[in-house]
Design an enzyme around this catalytic site. Structure first.
Site, PDB file in Angstrom:
ATOM      1  N   HIS A 375      16.790  39.651  31.631  1.00 45.76           N
ATOM      2  CA  HIS A 375      17.980  38.932  32.102  1.00 45.76           C
ATOM      3  C   HIS A 375      18.557  37.944  31.110  1.00 45.76           C
ATOM      4  O   HIS A 375      19.531  37.263  31.427  1.00 45.76           O
ATOM      5  CB  HIS A 375      17.665  38.177  33.399  1.00 45.76           C
ATOM      6  CG  HIS A 375      17.594  39.052  34.602  1.00 45.76           C
ATOM      7  ND1 HIS A 375      18.698  39.335  35.380  1.00 45.76           N
ATOM      8  CD2 HIS A 375      16.567  39.719  35.150  1.00 45.76           C
ATOM      9  CE1 HIS A 375      18.330  40.133  36.372  1.00 45.76           C
ATOM     10  NE2 HIS A 375      17.040  40.387  36.246  1.00 45.76           N
ATOM     11  N   LYS A 568      29.228  27.986  39.351  1.00 44.36           N
ATOM     12  CA  LYS A 568      28.025  28.661  38.870  1.00 44.36           C
ATOM     13  C   LYS A 568      27.065  27.556  38.451  1.00 44.36           C
ATOM     14  O   LYS A 568      27.441  26.379  38.449  1.00 44.36           O
ATOM     15  CB  LYS A 568      28.332  29.587  37.693  1.00 44.36           C
ATOM     16  CG  LYS A 568      29.213  28.965  36.606  1.00 44.36           C
ATOM     17  CD  LYS A 568      29.588  29.970  35.515  1.00 44.36           C
ATOM     18  CE  LYS A 568      30.746  30.873  35.891  1.00 44.36           C
ATOM     19  NZ  LYS A 568      30.499  32.267  35.716  1.00 44.36           N
ATOM     20  N   ARG A 569      25.810  27.881  38.116  1.00 45.56           N
ATOM     21  CA  ARG A 569      24.909  26.839  37.630  1.00 45.56           C
ATOM     22  C   ARG A 569      25.546  26.105  36.455  1.00 45.56           C
ATOM     23  O   ARG A 569      26.273  26.720  35.655  1.00 45.56           O
ATOM     24  CB  ARG A 569      23.573  27.469  37.211  1.00 45.56           C
ATOM     25  CG  ARG A 569      22.722  27.900  38.367  1.00 45.56           C
ATOM     26  CD  ARG A 569      22.366  26.763  39.285  1.00 45.56           C
ATOM     27  NE  ARG A 569      21.430  25.878  38.638  1.00 45.56           N
ATOM     28  CZ  ARG A 569      20.153  25.720  39.008  1.00 45.56           C
ATOM     29  NH1 ARG A 569      19.680  26.390  40.046  1.00 45.56           N
ATOM     30  NH2 ARG A 569      19.361  24.881  38.363  1.00 45.56           N
ATOM     31  N   LYS A 574      27.250  28.087  29.711  1.00 48.71           N
ATOM     32  CA  LYS A 574      28.343  28.541  30.590  1.00 48.71           C
ATOM     33  C   LYS A 574      29.626  27.737  30.357  1.00 48.71           C
ATOM     34  O   LYS A 574      30.691  28.067  30.855  1.00 48.71           O
ATOM     35  CB  LYS A 574      27.913  28.451  32.055  1.00 48.71           C
ATOM     36  CG  LYS A 574      26.809  29.444  32.434  1.00 48.71           C
ATOM     37  CD  LYS A 574      26.435  29.312  33.900  1.00 48.71           C
ATOM     38  CE  LYS A 574      25.287  30.194  34.343  1.00 48.71           C
ATOM     39  NZ  LYS A 574      25.692  31.542  34.776  1.00 48.71           N
ATOM     40  N   THR A 679      27.701  37.753  37.779  1.00 48.20           N
ATOM     41  CA  THR A 679      28.088  38.573  38.925  1.00 48.20           C
ATOM     42  C   THR A 679      29.198  37.898  39.710  1.00 48.20           C
ATOM     43  O   THR A 679      29.914  38.562  40.454  1.00 48.20           O
ATOM     44  CB  THR A 679      26.895  38.849  39.868  1.00 48.20           C
ATOM     45  OG1 THR A 679      26.236  37.615  40.150  1.00 48.20           O
ATOM     46  CG2 THR A 679      25.921  39.834  39.261  1.00 48.20           C
ATOM     47  N   LYS A 683      32.671  39.151  41.906  1.00 46.64           N
ATOM     48  CA  LYS A 683      33.020  38.713  43.264  1.00 46.64           C
ATOM     49  C   LYS A 683      34.454  38.199  43.330  1.00 46.64           C
ATOM     50  O   LYS A 683      35.185  38.469  44.279  1.00 46.64           O
ATOM     51  CB  LYS A 683      32.036  37.628  43.734  1.00 46.64           C
ATOM     52  CG  LYS A 683      30.658  38.211  43.976  1.00 46.64           C
ATOM     53  CD  LYS A 683      29.545  37.188  44.061  1.00 46.64           C
ATOM     54  CE  LYS A 683      28.222  37.944  43.967  1.00 46.64           C
ATOM     55  NZ  LYS A 683      27.056  37.097  43.776  1.00 46.64           N
TER      56      LYS A 683
HETATM   57  N1  PLP Z   1      24.984  30.807  42.552  1.00 49.65           N
HETATM   58  C1  PLP Z   1      25.418  31.284  43.714  1.00 49.65           C
HETATM   59  C2  PLP Z   1      25.233  30.476  44.958  1.00 49.65           C
HETATM   60  C3  PLP Z   1      26.066  32.521  43.769  1.00 49.65           C
HETATM   61  O1  PLP Z   1      26.507  33.007  44.948  1.00 49.65           O
HETATM   62  C4  PLP Z   1      26.232  33.248  42.573  1.00 49.65           C
HETATM   63  C5  PLP Z   1      26.914  34.532  42.556  1.00 49.65           C
HETATM   64  O2  PLP Z   1      27.649  34.858  43.420  1.00 49.65           O
HETATM   65  C6  PLP Z   1      25.753  32.724  41.377  1.00 49.65           C
HETATM   66  C7  PLP Z   1      25.148  31.488  41.399  1.00 49.65           C
HETATM   67  C8  PLP Z   1      25.919  33.445  40.064  1.00 49.65           C
HETATM   68  O3  PLP Z   1      27.113  33.111  39.484  1.00 49.65           O
HETATM   69  P1  PLP Z   1      27.481  33.532  37.981  1.00 49.65           P
HETATM   70  O4  PLP Z   1      27.467  35.011  37.924  1.00 49.65           O
HETATM   71  O5  PLP Z   1      28.840  32.968  37.800  1.00 49.65           O
HETATM   72  O6  PLP Z   1      26.475  32.882  37.090  1.00 49.65           O
END
Ligand code: PLP
Length: 833
Positions: A375, A568-569, A574, A679, A683
């Protein structure tokens, strides 16, 4: 006032403001309840709602358990190969809405609840998120479970039942504060299985001796044991009765652990302390995303979970009475990242030490059973465990690791006799002080397939961190399976109106099972009525988000403004810092324009959300800056609606379900080559939002699918990143002039004490700008201008939105799971008769 009982039923729910409705009662009785709640008539509203949730959840749970039983029987009877997905994280979110959709009785529940005076949405909102994960990796595991069940694969998830999931985030005075997430008060979705327990050993020592036939025996003795207790969570598929199992292990003292002698001798505290020590193992999810800290308790968690899961898998296999060599024909185990790599060692130990197989025969079975999903390429996220730590906790496993490594290195030496350095590079043991076990190397050596999670990422691992392994094993061992998302949760549940509109054009909800059917939407792009309905749904979703923002932050935002979202985190890679610096630039620009010039601007709401790991100081600084910038801009009368900055606290799956359908544009702006896939990008696009992003992770394949004209790409390419970093280091560093202006403003104290942000700025100006914020700043700003310009042509914008959704069929986890099944697991679906 609230009584949980096993004999009560939903019919005991009597909201005081409504007379009992016999119609409602009869409808609700169709839920086949076996347990429920009773409330005295004078309880408060929230207790009423919680009780309504409990009653509804228990009703659906009962349905699930019936199908769960049937599915397990069917799978046992069919006796075919099963998949076991080992993941230390399952970021499930809420279960009730999903259960309603998959069981298919949501309308009945809706009617019943409404007769009783409840709105189904309010009842759904009572549920606590099951937040047993940090971010993308854990959410991917949850989407996989949904698709595995939907596609009728005989599959089990194995994880840990943390008492505390990811912490709750509060923002106090602009700072992140972490609150423990105790989520198990009432969890109707799990079934404790006190009959399924495994004793797990730690510490101790190994005795080696020859048995009566002269065979060497290794016996792991002494140490302590902790009991693993299974908790089962039913996972219903959509449009099928298949209901798979997620088994989560909870730790408990073994009966020997609670020392009754101590207890009787009056040493109560120490007897309880032993008990607590055992329970600590599954107490808390480590809150780091893409960061490994090498803590002993984490290694204990990993072994506890791997050993319990393998014991379970092996026990199930043994019931079939097949020969051991058939194990890989019956069992595929997928490792979600390196966290479960000890399972490889544990299976080898079971086969050799406990079952008496020869080393080579056992190793053949092991390597044909496991697949490993990588990952990340971030060095700080690659797992390594200190040899002394491993020696102490798992003495026999360390010996096995050394043996695996020895045989592996011998084979490498034979094939590459000229390349002595290669042995050091590929060894499982890093010759540092202390020595370290490299878990990714062990995972590769012990698996038959290694996959990355998006094309660019899979290429990168082959040419960088795992390059030597490609030379050793050949390219076929390495493959790509691009991530996806489940359209059931991320389209239908999150955006019911859009799902309904699509269904009305496509003649039903078949697209939820075959997302490629969305391509038929393209023929409606020019349909004016359709476009305006499409736009109206987006607007309604923005109003829903605006309400969430108002309720949680107190700020009012204009739903007609462009909603620009980055959730996102929080992580330097990022690059939320790039975003907030861009916001400051926009603010300065607005301040410099005349009122007439301002009229031409597109009003924008910049929305952030995400948690920082509690020990990740720089990420916390970024959160602090965002909140301070918000406090200044949001009250600046010169700016008004032209710019608002929002930080939504405690971003989680339920909030994502509200946020994703409401974006006009979302930001996926990691430094190229750092984000494995992402991901949330999928979405947002699936919900009709456009994206601004770098050429990184799955953004690249999203672009290929939806077309370059429908995405706003900018920034350095992955192939150029290293050279630019080198230039920063050796040829000096030039700060972008717009960014310099932003830094001046921060340093003037416009956004609070400048010292608070000095490290963030100097990471760019003085420490090499590792994430290329300055290099990408200009193209980021220019691309944001293009976004503004494009948003002004709403017709064209909506056309891009529809076209993009129509082309997102590739990103369903149904496609992903079928690829894993074909190319890695070699497993067939088992549909109901
Ligand atoms: N955190 C939460 C609560 C999520 O629902 C998601 C993805 O839908 C993520 C993190 C991952 O986000 P990213 O792909 O932008 O890192």
């Amino acid at each position: 006032p609230l009584v949980w009982g096993s004999m009560n039923s939903f019919a005991m729910l009597r909201p005081p403001w409504r007379a009992r409705s016999s119609i409602a009662m009869s409808r609700m009785s169709r839920f086949h309840l076996s347990s429920g709640v009773r409330i005295e008539t004078d309880t408060q509203y929230d207790i009423q709602f919680r009780a309504a949730y409990a009653g509804t959840a228990l009703a659906f749970r009962d349905r699930l358990i019936i199908e769960w039983n049937k599915t397990q029987q069917r799978q046992t009877f069919a006796d075919q190969k099963r998949v076991y997905y080992l993941s230390l994280e399952f970021l499930m979110g809420r279960a009730l809405d999903n259960a309603m959709l998959n069981v298919g009785l949501k309308d009945v529940a809706q009617d019943g609840l409404s007769e009783l005076g409840f709105r189904v949405e309010d009842v759904i909102n009572q549920e606590h998120d099951a937040a047993l994960g940090n971010g993308g990796l854990g959410r991917l595991a949850a989407c996989f479970l949904d698709s595995l069940a939907t596609l009728n694969y005989p599959a089990w998830g194995y994880g840990l039942r943390y008492r505390y999931g990811i912490f709750k985030q509060e923002i106090i005075d602009g700072y992140q504060v972490e609150i423990p997430d105790y989520w198990l008060d009432f969890n109707p979705w799990e079934f404790p299985r006190h009959d399924i327990t495994v004793d797990i050993q730690f510490y101790g020592h190994v005795i080696r001796y020859q048995d009566e036939y002269g065979k060497t025996v290794n016996s792991w003795q002494g140490g302590e044991t902790v009991q693993a207790v299974a908790y089962d969570v039913p996972i219903p598929g959509y449009g099928t009765k298949t209901t798979n199992n997620l088994r989560l292990w909870s730790s408990k003292a073994t009966s020997g652990e609670f020392d009754f002698q101590k207890f009787n001798a009056g040493d109560y505290e120490s007897a309880v302390a032993d008990q607590q020590r055992a329970e600590t193992i599954s107490a808390v999810l480590y809150p780091n995303d893409n960061l490994e800290r090498g803590k002993e308790l984490r290694l204990k968690q990993q072994y506890f979970w791997c050993a319990a899961s393998l014991y379970d898998i092996v026990r199930r296999f043994k019931k079939t009475r097949r020969a051991w060599r058939e194990f890989p024909d019956q069992v595929a185990i997928q490792l979600n990242d390196t966290h479960p790599t000890l399972a490889i060692v544990e299976l080898q130990r079971i086969l050799v030490d406990l079952e008496g197989l020869d080393w080579d025969e056992a190793w053949h079975i092991v390597t044909h059973t496991f697949g490993y999903t990588n990952h990340t390429v971030l060095p700080e996220a690659l797992e390594k465990w200190s040899v002394p730590l491993m020696q102490n906790l798992l003495p026999r496993h360390l010996q096995i690791i050394y043996d695996i490594n020895l045989f592996f290195l011998q084979s490498v030496e034979k094939r590459f006799p000229e390349d002595r350095d290669m042995l050091a590079r590929v060894s499982v043991i890093e010759e540092s002080h202390p020595k370290m076990v490299r878990m990714a190397h062990l995972a590769i050596i012990g698996s038959h397939k290694v996959n990355g999670v998006a094309e660019l990422h899979s290429d990168l691992i082959k040419t960088t961190i795992f390059k030597d392994f490609v030379a050793i094993y050949g390219p076929d061992k390495f493959t790509n399976v691009t991530n996806g998302i489940t359209p059931r949760r991320w389209l239908h549940q999150a955006n019911p109106r859009l799902s309904d509109l699509i269904a009305s054009k496509l003649g039903g909800f078949e697209f939820l099972k075959d997302l490629t059917l969305l391509d038929q939407l393209e023929s409606f792009v020019d349909d004016k009525a359709f476009r305006s309905e499409w736009a109206e749904i987006k607007y309604a979703n923005k109003i829903r988000l605006a309400k969430l923002i108002k309720d949680t932050t107190g700020y009012s935002v204009n739903p007609r403004a462009l909603f620009d979202v980055q959730v996102k985190r929080i992580h330097e890679y990022k690059r939320q810092q790039l975003n907030i610096f861009g916001v400051i630039h926009r603010y300065l620009k607005i301040k410099s324009l005349s009122p007439e010039e301002c009229q031409k601007l597109v009003p924008r709401v910049s929305i952030f959300g995400g948690k920082a790991a509690p020990g990740y100081w720089m990420a916390k600084t970024i959160i602090h800056l965002i909140n301070n910038v918000a406090a200044v801009i949001n009250k600046d009368a010169d700016v008004g609606d032209l710019l608002k900055v929002i930080f939504i606290e405690d971003y989680n799956v339920s909030k994502a379900e509200i946020i994703c359908p409401a974006s006009d544009i979302s930001e996926h702006i990691s430094t190229a080559g750092t984000e494995a896939s992402g991901t949330s990008n999928m979405k947002f696009v699936l919900n009709g939002g456009l994206i601004i992003g770098t050429c990184d992770g799955a953004n690249i394949e999203i672009t290929r699918e939806i077309g370059e004209q429908n995405i706003f790409l900018f920034g350095t390419l992955a192939e150029d990143v290293e050279e630019i970093r080198h230039r920063h280091r050796y040829d000096g560093f030039r700060l972008d002039e717009n960014l310099a202006r932003v830094f001046e403003e921060i340093q003037k104290g416009t956004f609070g004490d400048a010292d608070d942000f000095s490290a963030l700025i100097s990471s760019i100006t003085d420490h090499g700008d590792y994430y290329l914020v300055s290099d990408d700043f200009h193209s980021y700003l220019t691309t944001q201008e293009l976004v503004d310009e494009a948003f002004q042509d709403q017709d064209e914008w909506i056309a891009k939105s529809i076209t993009s959704v129509a082309r997102m069929g590739f990103f369903s986890t149904d496609r992903v799971i079928n690829e894993y099944a074909d190319s890695i697991w070699n497993v067939e679906p088992l549909p109901e008769e």
